[in-house]
Design a protein around this motif. Structure first.
Motif, PDB file in Angstrom:
ATOM      1  N   SER A 179       0.825  -1.213   0.000  1.00 42.12           N
ATOM      2  CA  SER A 179       0.000   0.000   0.000  1.00 42.12           C
ATOM      3  C   SER A 179       0.857   1.260   0.000  1.00 42.12           C
ATOM      4  N   SER A 180       1.941   1.245   0.781  1.00 47.49           N
ATOM      5  CA  SER A 180       2.790   2.433   0.850  1.00 47.49           C
ATOM      6  C   SER A 180       3.538   2.668  -0.464  1.00 47.49           C
ATOM      7  N   LEU A 181       3.895   1.594  -1.160  1.00 48.22           N
ATOM      8  CA  LEU A 181       4.601   1.741  -2.440  1.00 48.22           C
ATOM      9  C   LEU A 181       3.709   2.312  -3.535  1.00 48.22           C
ATOM     10  N   ILE A 182       2.430   1.969  -3.498  1.00 54.07           N
ATOM     11  CA  ILE A 182       1.532   2.400  -4.580  1.00 54.07           C
ATOM     12  C   ILE A 182       0.771   3.681  -4.252  1.00 54.07           C
ATOM     13  N   GLU A 183       0.925   4.190  -3.031  1.00 50.32           N
ATOM     14  CA  GLU A 183       0.111   5.327  -2.567  1.00 50.32           C
ATOM     15  C   GLU A 183       0.184   6.530  -3.504  1.00 50.32           C
TER      16      GLU A 183
END
Length: 199
Positions: free
Chosen positions: A182-186
């Protein structure tokens, strides 16, 4: 409106070897490429999930969108990014008869999050009564895996590994997305600024 993926990602474009390395599968894991089909299925699932969450096509391929009415007469937001090119716009009559719209009547506005089909003059071509307009376009960051942004590549591998690790756990939620993914694609997600408005 309906979006169709016209040219699915071919097996050869999937990073199966990179996924094996990510999983640290040694040569003793199994004979030859016996696991490749299984690994490819997890990669496809992860790719679809990341694309669905971000609204971005990672690998370049063809799409078409069917529109039954324009929300705004002079522009139309395309549902996935980045769009490389609009290859064709067709008017479809109620009886199914198709006719091409001249390419001089529209142009593509490139945008990181919501590219748009824009009218050259006062408005986009009229949608036939009880008919539709079909927009065909190419979208994606790159034709091959190495051209995809590194954080999105990592997100797909991490999510595919998560699916692989928990492949027998039927209790996982359909919307399960590990925090690291989730943090990579935010930063690739749409930013919504109110009811139905995207920037």
């Amino acid at each position: 409106m309906m979006l169709i993926e016209e040219t699915p990602v071919p097996d050869a474009a999937l990073p199966v070897e990179a996924f094996k390395a990510h999983l640290r599968l040694g040569s003793g894991f199994g004979p030859g490429d016996v696991q490749d089909a299984v690994l490819a299925s997890f990669l496809r699932a992860a790719l679809a999930a990341v694309e669905g969450r971000t609204g971005k096509a990672l690998l370049t391929r063809g799409f078409s969108q069917t529109v039954n009415a324009w929300r705004q007469g002079g522009e139309h937001g395309l549902p996935i990014a980045p769009v490389v090119s609009v290859t064709r716009v067709e008017r479809v009559a109620q009886d199914g008869t198709r006719s091409d719209v001249d390419a001089s009547a529209y142009w593509l506005e490139h945008d990181t999050h919501q590219p748009k089909l824009r009218a050259t003059a006062t408005g986009l071509p009229a949608v036939p009564s009880n008919g539709a307009v079909v927009i065909s376009f190419e979208a994606g960051f790159a034709a091959d895996w190495d051209g995809v942004p590194s954080d999105l590549r990592q997100a797909v591998l991490m999510l595919a590994a998560h699916y692989y690790e928990y492949r027998h756990d039927t209790g996982l939620s359909d919307g399960c997305m590990p925090f690291g993914v989730s943090s990579l694609i935010e930063r690739y997600k749409h930013l919504r600024l109110g009811a139905g408005v995207m920037r």
